[in-house]
Motif scaffolding. Structure first.
Motif, PDB file in Angstrom:
ATOM      1  N   CYS A  12       0.035   8.099   2.162  1.00 38.66           N
ATOM      2  CA  CYS A  12      -1.006   8.196   1.359  1.00 38.66           C
ATOM      3  C   CYS A  12      -1.050   6.969   0.423  1.00 38.66           C
ATOM      4  N   PHE A  13       0.238   6.897  -0.250  1.00 40.73           N
ATOM      5  CA  PHE A  13       0.316   5.951  -1.326  1.00 40.73           C
ATOM      6  C   PHE A  13       0.026   4.413  -0.790  1.00 40.73           C
ATOM      7  N   TYR A  14       0.586   4.061   0.542  1.00 39.81           N
ATOM      8  CA  TYR A  14       0.378   2.932   1.113  1.00 39.81           C
ATOM      9  C   TYR A  14      -1.397   2.787   1.509  1.00 39.81           C
TER      10      TYR A  14
ATOM     11  N   ALA B 178       0.707  11.186  -3.638  1.00 36.71           N
ATOM     12  CA  ALA B 178       0.959   9.811  -3.109  1.00 36.71           C
ATOM     13  C   ALA B 178      -0.418   8.819  -3.331  1.00 36.71           C
ATOM     14  N   LEU B 179      -1.359   9.733  -2.805  1.00 36.49           N
ATOM     15  CA  LEU B 179      -2.587   8.854  -3.024  1.00 36.49           C
ATOM     16  C   LEU B 179      -3.005   8.689  -4.387  1.00 36.49           C
TER      17      LEU B 179
ATOM     18  N   VAL C  48      -3.278   4.261  -8.602  1.00 31.35           N
ATOM     19  CA  VAL C  48      -2.705   3.524  -9.770  1.00 31.35           C
ATOM     20  C   VAL C  48      -2.153   2.313  -9.534  1.00 31.35           C
ATOM     21  N   ALA C  49      -1.276   2.278  -8.419  1.00 30.65           N
ATOM     22  CA  ALA C  49      -0.525   1.074  -8.058  1.00 30.65           C
ATOM     23  C   ALA C  49      -1.612  -0.069  -7.829  1.00 30.65           C
ATOM     24  N   ALA C  50      -2.566   0.198  -7.274  1.00 30.99           N
ATOM     25  CA  ALA C  50      -3.854  -0.687  -6.581  1.00 30.99           C
ATOM     26  C   ALA C  50      -4.374  -1.201  -8.122  1.00 30.99           C
TER      27      ALA C  50
ATOM     28  N   ILE D 264      11.174   6.269  -2.544  1.00 29.51           N
ATOM     29  CA  ILE D 264      10.678   5.753  -3.564  1.00 29.51           C
ATOM     30  C   ILE D 264      10.466   4.321  -3.497  1.00 29.51           C
ATOM     31  N   PRO D 265       9.328   3.584  -3.693  1.00 30.28           N
ATOM     32  CA  PRO D 265       9.110   2.096  -3.445  1.00 30.28           C
ATOM     33  C   PRO D 265       9.413   1.367  -4.605  1.00 30.28           C
ATOM     34  N   ARG D 266       9.921   0.116  -4.367  1.00 26.15           N
ATOM     35  CA  ARG D 266      10.238  -0.835  -5.658  1.00 26.15           C
ATOM     36  C   ARG D 266       8.793  -1.390  -6.246  1.00 26.15           C
TER      37      ARG D 266
END
Ligand SMILES: Cc1ncc(C[n+]2csc(CCOP(=O)(O)OP(=O)(O)O)c2C)c(N)n1
Ligand SMILES: Cc1ncc(C[n+]2csc(CCOP(=O)(O)OP(=O)(O)O)c2C)c(N)n1
Ligand code: SF4
Ligand code: SF4
Ligand SMILES: [Mg+2]
Ligand SMILES: [Mg+2]
Lengths: 302, 608, 608, 302
Positions: free
Chosen positions: B381-383, B242-243, B248-250, B416-418
């Motif tokens: 951890c993703f957020y 998730a991290l 990658v999202a950032a 799962i986030p959009r």
């Protein structure tokens, strides 16, 4: 950039130069500033990164982008910049303590990886900024602030170390030898990949006269020529052959009465940034993030 | 004929065996099946630091615990209801955790004198009655497996034996009525290159399943109904995955290429390994010669306009400190991820701890303020990663993101986030021309300095580690300037806008439990238990450790007592006591294990 | 005929000139003469980080301030009464500190247009009347010197000119009636190899002296009577010299050879350079490739039974942190000397600060407790070093000793200790045989573990950075053991016996000033001023920062208000507020300068 | 110590060995334990110091003094011990990551200074303990956990690096080649000063088969002999000549079909501890501390 017309003064920053009067660093700065326009690269695309030391103040005096970082770490910082910005011309300026003492590991790894940085090692065989302790290149028996009865260390031979690390470009020049130094800068700049240039530099405050045998006697300056036997040694120079370069790097004024200046090794190999870029290009770009986070075993609720 | 089915609300299963027995794989598969069955779940893999300690030895035991339920849960469970032990060593090290009356599934074939001796058993627990208090299912797993695979050709006896974990998985899958297709296709994929091995494992899996159906040893089957979680599409995720994806999202959200400088270290390595897979996102991963080079390269990349990241743990985080200090004074964006592990020094590399908080706050020479935030669950951890990058880029500062070994490897179902719904990160580089460039003239709002990257015409400038004159950034030894710059650096961090602290308040509660980071699950679960028991307690969980939310002082002062549970000797405790002068008390355990909900409940009861 | 002599209680003189002008030497000599005249004194050299900035430039200015008096004093003085400025740049950077009406001695020859421009003067202050508020003594120092040396042969004009600082010294020596033999013999010794230079400097010195006697420019001579200090033999000493000698003393007192691992760094280098001279004491100095190797080598030497020491500052201290963490878990003696300088990062290398306190306390991963003490004056560095070594050796622990750039280079008269009176340091290595050796069985008193050094038959053992089982020291991942070892390491440090906190109390005072480290002089001087002004205030100065003296809490609680002045943003403040929940307030300045007694007095007044 | 009679088992500690079954480290451990008695040195006078890694667990298994220190720092720690305790036999055990990645600088400086330590570098060309990322000796293109599409790094040649650093003793051996490994250990132990011994070691979990070309075919193991031409290369071996050793170090199985095992370089030079000791001896011992503190300008009061 054909229409790019720059002159030496374009590379002078507005910062007052702060080396001791008579320091060999002035000559090197002048040589670099006057060579830069030759590159035909816009100033904004050139970056000088240094560690800490007298030599390391160099970037402040160049009208380019620059970072005066921390002791010994310039090669590592420059690696990150060179790998992520292959469009830039990245130079590292470092001293014998900065590069070979605390920074030794980063130096040999940058050379091993053939990162596209030009490393100018100002070797005055002393720690200047901290007021004169011996360095890894100071001769055995050297009396300094930290060695009142002489150093017991066997010194590094910076060129041999670079060759041992697998460097693709290795050269040596002298601070006050403007033509010789400029030739080497030109060759280094033309080499895509890691280039190590050792520049003998006189510290007139803490280690004056270290290189007088070639600083004072111009005719004692002997240059390497590809394919030619070097001086009386009979060693025929081959910039592509490791063992030859290593043998030439072993020559010393004390032992052999002659010391090679110029390019010891120059071989062409894909540079680190190029290899990294190729892998990025091979990975079909534009990854789909939504697809990534939705991958694997998934299930729905509600 | 089918066996009777018993309904359960939740079950905690622990698979334990030799490092070589593939317990992590078995547990992982069972978890996937469980996730697909729609239960809520949480897992905790617990493996030794050694790659493979000697077969059958106590230090060689590897465990995987799974908690699943028909309602939302927060932890992998305090103690297992069911223990699957593949050998005596696994039994020895795990039995103490099994609740009396719990069920015990053992591979009798593994209880040889040699193995018993290795595990330090005087007598054979299968025979000496020492297991009387448990529902014992003694199954010759190995021989059953080997027997079943006799006729699968191209498979050596050794290979046949190694499939016994799949037999166990099949058995457990039957016992809890898990769906089996996902495992079937998994096995086929995994061993695609060696079809005979695939066949062997499939055979073992199915044999185990049918053994459950037919054997006398099992009289009932269990069912745990799906949980009612927020609607949406789910997947399982570990904290480190998730991290990595958050980073990658950032990168996507900011439009900056991600550059990771890292040096392998447990439990952070898998972030490097995950990001190395994502070159299609323009991600550059650089495995440096050491942690100093790793953070140095990341800083160099930031100087060039990339999203510079470095990841590490324990000793590696310490080594980065000097360079982070440089980043503080250069005021360049940088994210330093610390996946905390048990210390001091090398400590217990695979075990979680929260003892790096004061290190990341104060581990640098001089006054060197940095923002620090911590993730609270694997999925979070993703957020947290996106948040860290947002602050680093907006305020031009290094940011420490704290995770730990428990979050790193633990899993939970993840909604799962959009991606389209994520808020973009605005980054503006300084632009050409506008006269004399002042690299340290700050944005009045954020106090961030301009980010002028090489390649920008007319903005050539030099920065460095010496003190700089306000605005011009030229080297300055002026006394008042140094005092001013010291304050400006501090104000910039203190002024970062972080959300007000939310409190899970309960009417009439006069005790507040204040937690942070990876202990969210166990602490919240403990709080719920206390409330189930009819007592009143409030819970606040901190995301930002520096700066603190503006209202934290008021929150703390609005309760008679404040309890701060931490997996350290009281680090957040020191900070809040000093800052707010509240007489908060700590509950501190440093065992290398996550909190158990039960001990938190007890600790709360003790102060009620 | 002799000039009238005016009596003074105390004088503050500042010599300021170009880095090349030899101001440090001049100030040092004047200080020696002053010491020999029996005054109490304190000095503060203040030089640029550059070796030699360009001649005549502002950053190139080097200063040396001396405060001497007929009574005991504590600081180099807030602002000079007399300023000797060798060029315009020196005037420009120092005039702001000179009290109105103070005397100003200038080298008029240096006020060329070129130099004025370099110093950024529009007009010549000698002519534009801007110096009207001061007692101006405009002296053509250079030409007078060159003139006087015309007839000294073998001396170039350049060399003659460089002797002008000796002319200035001679002049000041006359003005304050200093004895001159010591300088005479000093000059002869220093230039023994070049008699003509010796002659030139002597001539310049004497000419300056006679110039004072004869010139109209000086109408009175001053006298400062000897101070009544505790009887005994005195010498001047700087903090770094005292610290070095203290380490040598600790080696003698413990009977262990001293091993110093160090890497040069300002302002710590001179400790390495001093210790390198003392091979006759069995001292081994190792100039390592970096700070990590320096502390590593010192730890290796400690493992072998030596007194292992490492010295550094700022960034170098940060780099040592990981290895200090290893020393914490190995529980081996080690002294880490941190000569604090202004940060963050490279900061201002020659300037003092107190901002490494939280770094040395918390800069390591995991729970990693260490003792920390700080020296309070240059001479005290001697005793603080012995104390640090005593605790390291007795408790088998790394110990941080904090000094700073102000103590390092500052000097004060030092009552020479009788070595025979110093208390020996008892060290016992574990001895042969006695059965199974338990490297982590602790002394019940000190909780120290046995120190079994290589070469000891029968005690062969292995230690390392992984968590260790209590007593046996074998690698252990046992949860309860880790919790226990974490507590034992903390208890050992907490249990170190440190003297009760003394308080300089004043009847009726309800405000306590709490200080630590190198600020002792200015803070105590400030306190005295407040008292002179008739107000009541108490002062406590901390030597031990970890552990705190057992009675510190009681001390703090026995006052209504506590003021904590620090050259940082409030680090000790955070510790005492968290620990004792007292609402202490800070007075914090981060300018790279020591406190002035005046500002402390003002700060105290503000809380009275 | 003539009466000292020790056997292999005397060097086995009571600690259970914790490497993966089949790991090459077992063979090295056995070879070292069986060689140790030959040294005729009492166990209490032998110290093994390591960093972190699978290889670095070595000291736990030796019934001598030992320290399992931190990653990469063993050469620095061993330097302090060797310099302050010249009476000890100090050994460093390290891996390719420990010695050449994070520890590269300490390694080259220990070699340069000729510190009296024997450095055994277990080179499995992988990071074992952290579960299989590539190391500075992994070949370019190597697919590992951290290089899913292959490493882009050019690897170090550890022997060339050591020679470049000015090492006085450099050798190479193979984990399972007990006689060859023992010969090299014997030579290293006999060399007073820094000795670097690279031991090819198979990691059967993360990098299995890396050295099969000589592990599997015994007859492919070719040894250096002083004064003799090496294999078909025609290079006459001279342990005292830098350039020769460097040339031999460049030979690879892939490129040259033959790879030298044994001693590449062995020259006798005063070791660091000897030089330090000499300076101590020259300084008339027994300094007078009272005299020191009473030195310089002093004055009396009262
Ligand atoms: C981490 C750290 N350690 C030590 C220092 C102190 N220091 C600054 S420069 C320097 C060495 C300078 O020598 P060199 O690199 O040869 O440069 P030169 O001054 O001779 O040009 C040292 C030890 C520092 N600034 N940072
Ligand atoms: C400061 C620090 N960084 C990283 C690590 C993680 N780590 C432990 S061993 C190791 C490398 C192991 O490789 P190698 O030295 O080749 O030894 P091997 O396991 O292959 O024998 C790493 C990166 C650590 N323990 N400490
Ligand atoms: S100290 Fe030496 S190297 Fe440094 S500026 Fe002065 S002359 Fe140059
Ligand atoms: S991982 Fe490799 S090197 Fe480490 S113990 Fe296992 S086989 Fe040996
Ligand atoms: Mg130098
Ligand atoms: Mg390895």
């Amino acid at each position: 950039m054909s229409e790019l017309k720059l002159s030496m003064k374009d590379f002078k920053s507005d910062q007052e130069v702060r080396w001791c009067p008579g320091c060999g660093d002035y000559a090197i700065l002048a040589a670099v500033q006057s060579f830069m326009p030759e590159l035909g690269i816009a100033r904004e695309n050139i970056v000088f990164i240094s560690g800490i030391g007298c030599a390391a103040r160099f970037p402040y005096y160049m009208q380019t982008y620059g970072m005066h970082s921390i002791h010994g770490r310039a090669p590592a910082i420059a690696t990150g910049l060179a790998v992520s910005r292959p469009d830039l011309s990245v130079w590292v300026v470092t001293g014998d303590g900065d590069a070979l003492s605390i920074g030794g590991n980063h130096l040999i790894h940058a050379l091993r990886r053939n990162v596209n940085v030009k490393i100018l090692l100002f070797n005055n065989r002393i720690y200047g900024l901290t007021k004169g302790q011996y360095s890894p290149t100071s001769g055995q028996g050297k009396v300094t602030g930290s060695t009142p009865v002489g150093s017991v260390d066997y010194p590094f031979n910076p060129l041999a170390l670079a060759l041992g690390a697998g460097a693709t470009f290795v050269a040596r020049a002298l601070d006050v030898d403007k033509p010789g130094l400029t030739d080497v800068l030109r060759r280094a700049a033309a080499h895509r990949g890691a280039a190590l240039v050792e520049v003998f530099q006189n510290c007139n405050i803490y280690n004056d006269g270290e290189f007088d045998y070639i600083r004072e006697q111009k005719d004692a300056r002997t240059y390497l020529e590809q394919g030619q036997p070097f001086a009386a040694t009979g060693i025929v120079h081959d910039e592509a052959d490791f063992a030859t370069a290593f043998a030439l790097a072993q020559l010393t004024w004390e032992k052999d009465g002659v010391l090679p200046l110029g390019v010891f090794r120059d071989v062409d190999r894909a540079s680190y940034d190029q290899l990294v870029q190729t892998q990025l290009d091979d990975a079909a770009a534009g990854g789909d993030l939504q697809a990534l986070v939705s991958s694997g075993d998934t299930w729905s609720i509600g | 004929m089918a066996k009777p089915v018993e309904q359960l609300e939740s079950v905690v299963i622990r698979f334990a065996g030799d490092s070589g027995d593939g317990m992590q794989l078995t547990g992982g598969r069972f978890t996937s099946e469980t996730a697909l069955s729609g239960n809520d779940l949480a897992t905790f893999p617990d493996f030794p630091a050694e790659i493979r300690a000697p077969a059958g030895s106590l230090p060689g035991v590897s465990g995987f615990q799974l908690h699943f339920a028909d309602h939302d849960i927060l932890t992998p469970g305090d103690r297992p209801d069911v223990l699957v032990a593949m050998n005596p060593a696994a039994l020895k090290t795990n039995l103490r955790d099994l609740a009396k009356g719990g069920s015990l599934i053992l591979d009798t074939d593994a209880f040889s004198d040699r193995n018993l001796k290795k595990a330090g058993y005087e007598s054979n627990p299968l025979e000496d009655g020492s297991l009387a208090d448990y529902q014992l299912h003694a199954v010759p797993l190995t021989s059953l497996t080997v027997g079943a695979l006799k006729d699968v050709d191209g498979v050596t006896p050794r290979e046949a034996e190694r499939a016994k974990n799949m037999f166990a998985l099949g058995l457990m899958s039957w016992l809890y009525g898990r769906e089996t297709e996902s495992t079937t296709s998994f096995i086929e994929k995994k061993f695609a290159k060696r079809p005979e091995i695939a066949a062997a494992n499939l055979k073992a899996f199915n044999t185990g399943y049918h053994f459950g159906e037919t054997s006398e040893a099992f009289v009932v089957q269990y069912e745990v109904k799906p949980a009612t979680l927020p609607p949406g599409r789910y997947r399982q995720i570990t904290g480190n995955t998730a991290l990595s994806w958050g980073l990658v999202a950032a990168s996507k959200l900011s439009g900056l290429d991600l550059f990771l400088g890292a040096y392998p270290i447990t439990p952070a390595s898998s972030i490097l390994e995950e990001l190395a897979k994502h070159k299609a996102f323009g991600v550059r991963t650089f495995q440096a010669e050491d942690e100093i080079a790793a953070v140095g390269a990341a800083l160099g990349a930031s100087f060039g306009g990339a999203l510079g990241i470095t990841t590490s743990a324990g000793p590696g985080i310490v080594l980065k400190s000097e360079t982070v200090g440089l980043a503080v004074t250069l005021e360049l964006p940088l994210v330093i991820v610390d996946v905390q592990r048990a210390g001091p020094s090398t400590g217990m590399p695979t075990k979680p701890e929260q003892a790096d908080l004061l290190l990341v706050l104060h581990g640098r020479n001089g006054e060197s303020p940095v923002p620090v935030l911590a993730a609270s669950t694997p999925g979070d951890c993703f957020y947290a990663a996106i948040e860290a990058a947002r602050v680093a880029l907006t305020y031009r500062t290094p940011v420490y993101l704290l995770s730990d070994a428990y979050l790193a490897n633990g899993t939970e179902p993840w909604l799962i986030p959009r991606i389209a719904d994520l808020e973009p990160i605005q980054v503006e580089f300084a632009r050409d021309g506008d006269g004399a460039f002042l690299p340290y003239r700050r944005d009045p709002e954020t106090l961030a300095r301009p980010w002028a990257i090489p390649g920008t015409h007319g903005l050539e400038h030099r920065i460095g580690g010496l003190e700089k004159a306000n605005e011009t950034g030229n080297v300055s030894y002026d006394p008042e300037n140094h005092d001013l710059m010291t304050q400006l650096r501090a104000q910039k961090v203190a002024g970062i806008s972080v959300p007000a602290q939310l409190v899970d308040h309960q009417e009439g509660a006069d005790v507040l439990v204040l937690s942070w980071g990876g202990t969210y699950g166990p602490v919240q679960a403990g709080v719920r238990r206390v409330r189930k028991a009819g007592r009143k307690v409030a819970h606040a969980h901190l995301r930002w450790l520096s700066p603190f939310p503006a209202n934290l002082g008021d929150v703390l002062r609005s309760y008679d007592r404040v309890l701060v549970p931490e997996l350290n000797s009281g680090q957040l405790l020191q900070l809040v006591r000093a800052r707010y002068l509240v007489d908060a008390v700590g509950y501190n355990r440093v065992t290398g294990k996550p909190f158990r909900a039960g001990e938190i409940a007890d600790a709360v009861e003790a102060v009620l």
